[in-house]
Scaffold this active site. Structure first.
Site, PDB file in Angstrom:
ATOM      1  N   ARG A  51      22.158  -6.769 -43.919  1.00 49.40           N
ATOM      2  CA  ARG A  51      22.989  -7.700 -43.311  1.00 49.40           C
ATOM      3  C   ARG A  51      22.749  -9.407 -44.221  1.00 49.40           C
ATOM      4  O   ARG A  51      23.494  -9.856 -43.777  1.00 49.40           O
ATOM      5  CB  ARG A  51      21.752  -8.145 -42.492  1.00 49.40           C
ATOM      6  CG  ARG A  51      21.640  -6.631 -41.069  1.00 49.40           C
ATOM      7  CD  ARG A  51      20.751  -6.657 -40.178  1.00 49.40           C
ATOM      8  NE  ARG A  51      20.638  -5.173 -39.664  1.00 49.40           N
ATOM      9  CZ  ARG A  51      20.007  -5.660 -38.402  1.00 49.40           C
ATOM     10  NH1 ARG A  51      19.276  -7.028 -38.026  1.00 49.40           N
ATOM     11  NH2 ARG A  51      20.177  -4.413 -37.642  1.00 49.40           N
ATOM     12  N   ASP A 164      18.119 -14.566 -24.380  1.00 48.99           N
ATOM     13  CA  ASP A 164      18.037 -13.491 -25.834  1.00 48.99           C
ATOM     14  C   ASP A 164      17.348 -15.149 -26.777  1.00 48.99           C
ATOM     15  O   ASP A 164      18.477 -15.993 -26.858  1.00 48.99           O
ATOM     16  CB  ASP A 164      18.784 -12.866 -26.708  1.00 48.99           C
ATOM     17  CG  ASP A 164      18.548 -11.439 -27.651  1.00 48.99           C
ATOM     18  OD1 ASP A 164      17.972 -10.423 -26.912  1.00 48.99           O
ATOM     19  OD2 ASP A 164      18.909 -12.055 -28.386  1.00 48.99           O
TER      20      ASP A 164
END
Length: 294
Positions: A51, A164
């Site tokens: 990532r 979130d």
């Protein structure tokens, strides 16, 4: 120096730049922990490497070390982008279906019979999906309520809060548009009622029905920050997120969730999670389902 030697030197320098040193890995783990409470260890190194590689390519940054320096120099400006890039958002409609069955079979009969009308003449119901990812969980909750309460829904003030930490997945949930493959396993009756299939270039996409959207409010929220909502909630979903925190942070969050639950409210965890020492304040009423004492 020959061209071949120059190319080889460039490749060596590029490979060195793309190495994730122990120092950079330790800094990233600490930055993530301080920002989100999520604990990363050596088992997550490969995931983090992939990532971070994507981040430095997108940002056209030379190395992991340079990106770490950017995080040090401009943490506030970079944090949201970084957290969005490294957090995991695995979800699906009606994931861990026994939780939705529990609402239909056990909680809704209690709510329907025990709730008292408010001053506006309606009965109040509040549910929080606290790690809502791209929205499949809160939409599954909404479908569950719509199906079970439809004859009486007009008599209710129903609101689902979906939060979130990742602003990108919150935006996806709010939009309510999904690849048609995401709803393959949903009951055909629910597909027809609650999803529109696109046409032409959008034929492989579906859009959630407005009746579901109207029940849900999507907001970005870092669980470690202040919680602006007041509650109380009749049910809170906190599934497959607690496992990313250390024990101290877990207990702190359980305490805050407990305060947000109405007496008798239910708390849902993921299949591999448990309340640990906080179990004493709840009654276990199902598989990873806990009721706050009255």
């Amino acid at each position: 120096m020959s061209d071949r030697q120059t190319d080889n030197t460039s490749n060596v320098n590029r490979n060195m730049a793309c190495q994730l040193s122990d120092k950079d890995f330790a800094f990233i783990c600490q930055f993530v922990y301080q920002s989100t409470g999520i604990v990363l260890n050596e088992s997550k190194r490969e995931m983090l490497y992939r990532r971070l590689t994507r981040i430095i390519r997108e940002r056209k940054i030379n190395s992991f070390t340079d990106y770490c320096q950017r995080l040090k120099d401009s943490p506030a400006q970079e944090k949201d982008y970084f957290i969005n890039a490294i957090t995991t958002n695995l979800t699906s409609f009606f994931r861990e279906k026994h939780h939705f069955d529990f609402i239909t079979e056990h909680e809704l009969p209690l709510w329907l019979s025990n709730k008292v009308a408010q001053a506006n003449g309606k009965k109040r119901l509040r549910i929080w999906s606290s790690a809502s990812s791209t929205g499949e969980e809160p939409y599954s909750i909404a479908m569950t309520l719509m199906e079970a309460m439809k004859p009486q829904l007009s008599q209710w003030d129903v609101k689902i809060l979906a939060t979130d930490i990742d602003s990108n997945v919150v935006a996806t949930g709010k939009q309510g548009i999904y690849d048609i493959k995401r709803i393959e396993d949903i009951d055909e009756n629910l597909k027809k009622k609650y999803f529109y299939q696109g046409c032409g270039q959008s034929k492989n996409s579906v859009k959630v029905h407005e009746s579901l959207k109207n029940l849900i409010t999507f907001k970005q929220l870092n669980l470690l920050d202040d919680w602006p909502m007041k509650g109380p909630f009749d049910a809170i979903f906190c599934r497959n997120v607690i496992i990313y925190f250390d024990k101290k942070t877990q207990l702190e969050l359980f305490s805050r969730y407990y305060e947000m639950l109405a007496p008798g409210g239910v708390f849902f965890l993921g299949h591999s999670e448990n309340l640990g020492n906080y179990q004493q304040y709840f009654e276990n009423v199902g598989r990873t389902i806990f009721r706050k004492s009255l």
